[in-house]
Write an enzyme that holds these catalytic residues in place. Structure first.
Site, short mmCIF file in Angstrom:
data_model
loop_
_atom_site.label_atom_id
_atom_site.label_comp_id
_atom_site.label_asym_id
_atom_site.label_seq_id
_atom_site.Cartn_x
_atom_site.Cartn_y
_atom_site.Cartn_z
N LEU A 193 0.84 -1.21 0.00
CA LEU A 193 -0.01 0.06 0.07
C LEU A 193 0.79 1.21 0.12
CD1 LEU A 193 -2.66 1.71 0.24
CD2 LEU A 193 -2.37 1.26 2.68
N ASP A 194 1.68 1.51 1.18
CA ASP A 194 2.37 2.49 1.25
C ASP A 194 3.85 2.01 2.02
OD1 ASP A 194 3.76 4.97 2.17
OD2 ASP A 194 2.28 5.68 3.38
N PRO A 195 4.78 1.47 1.00
CA PRO A 195 4.70 1.98 -0.41
C PRO A 195 4.21 0.95 -1.15
CG PRO A 195 6.84 0.90 0.46
CD PRO A 195 5.92 1.08 1.70
N ASP B 160 0.56 3.70 -3.47
CA ASP B 160 0.76 5.19 -3.52
C ASP B 160 1.74 5.37 -4.76
OD1 ASP B 160 2.95 3.94 -2.51
OD2 ASP B 160 3.63 5.40 -1.00
#
Length: 452
Positions: free
Chosen positions: A127-129, A132
């Site tokens: 997700l993050d990273p 994004d």
């Protein structure tokens, strides 16, 4: 007939389930789930017909080599400090690797060897990273292709309880180790703002938090996360005057943490009185010790905490709310603490006990990129890319889904030869990103893109 693919998953933590489910949709895929605690691997493997479990200590080079040599691709969902061991072994046996972690300098050292051995070492694909990167570059590439410029790029992401489940003083819940969450609050931050480099000392990070509006129903605070400045290069936006990546929390979180920091509860130095074999000690006695006062009555503890807060730093009403939160956590009580050597880890034990997701409660993931754009004709516009996902009890959490599914997609695209790029990689190019985005959207993970 499709050739059988043997995949090794190292780690069986909370994001592993959705990745396993996705990978095992393909009948040719066989999966081995391996971790130090065999019971954890067994619990996950028994949910799937083509999964088996093994025990592995990744610090045992011989054992790691043996298990990696039997597979075609390795997914490493163990702590990032162990990834170099995994990558080293995988290169030795010419196996691809996928991780969801940021690329560390130690991992980057294998880049040339991976290219030489025709291997993809894919990272930062959660997700993050992960998501994004995909949607930041999707917009940036579109703007550049049409002759425009990125004047400002601001990105915030939060993994939170759904609003109705944010029912505690921090407005936060832990689905895994709280230590990493709290340690991240002690990082310094660095970012670009209006053409200047801004640095925030770790002691000021929580004070730097500001309200951030995405939807009116959410009362968010945002604060910067570590060093955003390299993303001018990573995202190929040298023209950007502002580049900020950060974290979202509900309002009230940062002031509460500020007080925890001020009185020393995030200290990770060993304390004699918190050793496993030291005598039992109550929370009220621990708080008295960290405040350096002899009295442990609730009134005196409250007064001492208030005296640590500078005038006008936190409002009176907010201080009262925080002190009620301390009481809710049991920090003014005779309850014996779970002695974990340090104040930080002792606090973590209490937070994890008090702030777990209850049965039926759901989490939420929210991510937003905000771009200030200058079009080719000089017109200025604001574009946003927003992801909002909720967990689906009793199924996977939003965080597990948004980390595990991109990971699973990357694995499959490497095995299918769609991702052909070699080396130690991040999802920074269209040839990697576009196929992943297409598959994500098939899974219903869609980012809402708007031009305001």
């Amino acid at each position: 007939m499709t050739t059988e693919r043997k995949i090794l998953l190292l780690g069986s933590g909370f994001v592993a389930g959705p990745a396993v489910e996705y990978i095992l949709r393909r009948p040719e895929n066989q999966l081995t789930i391996a971790c130090r605690r065999i019971a954890n691997a067994e619990a996950l493997a028994k949910q799937f017909s083509r999964a088996k479990s093994e025990s592995i200590d990744v610090t045992n080079e011989e054992a790691l080599d043996e298990i990696i040599s039997r597979h075609d691709l390795v997914i490493s969902l163990i702590p990032y400090t162990f990834h170099p061991l995994v990558i080293k072994s995988a290169i030795k046996f010419k196996k691809h690797v996928v991780t969801t972690s940021y690329v560390s300098p130690a991992m980057k050292e294998f880049h040339a060897a991976a290219i030489e051995n025709d291997l993809t070492i894919m990272n930062e694909i959660g997700l993050d990273p992960g998501i994004d990167h995909l949607y930041a570059l999707k917009t940036i590439n579109e703007v550049h292709a049409n002759g425009g410029k990125i004047i400002s790029f601001i990105s915030y992401c939060g993994g939170l309880p759904a609003p109705e489940c944010s029912n505690n003083p921090l407005g936060y819940k832990f689905s895994w180790s709280s230590r990493g969450v709290l340690l991240a609050l002690r990082n310094s931050a660095k970012f670009c703002q209006d053409g200047k480099i801004v640095e925030i000392h770790e002691s000021d990070l929580m004070s730097s938090a500001k309200p951030y509006l995405i939807y009116p129903a959410f009362a968010f605070l945002s604060y910067p996360n570590r060093d955003s400045t390299p993303f001018k290069e990573f995202y190929n936006i040298p023209e950007a005057q502002t580049v900020v990546r950060g974290t979202l929390r509900y309002q009230g979180f940062t002031d509460f943490v500020k007080v925890l920091v001020k009185i020393g509860l995030l200290d990770d130095a060993n304390q004699d009185y918190l050793q496993f074999d030291s005598p039992e000690i109550s929370w009220r006695d621990v708080i008295a010790k960290v405040l350096h006062i002899s009295s442990n009555t609730e009134d005196d503890l409250r007064k001492a905490i208030k005296s640590t807060i500078a005038e006008n730093e936190i409002s009176e009403d907010e201080i009262e709310r925080i002190l009620k939160g301390f009481k809710w956590l049991g920090l003014f009580s005779d309850q014996p603490v779970h002695r974990r050597n340090t104040l930080l880890d002792t606090l973590c034990a209490t937070l994890e006990e008090k702030m777990q997701y209850e049965e039926g409660e759901r989490d939420m993931v929210i991510l937003q990129h905000k771009f200030e754009i200058e079009l080719k004709n000089g017109t200025r516009e604001t574009w946003t890319s927003t992801l909002l996902e909720y967990g689906k009890p009793p199924g996977p959490s939003a965080m597990a889904t948004t980390v595990g599914i991109p990971c699973g997609i990357a694995v499959q695209l490497i095995l299918d030869g769609v991702i052909k790029k070699r080396g130690v990689l991040q999802p920074y190019t269209s040839e990697i990103n576009n196929p992943i985005i297409a598959e994500l959207e098939k899974e219903g993970i869609k980012v809402k893109e708007e031009k305001l």
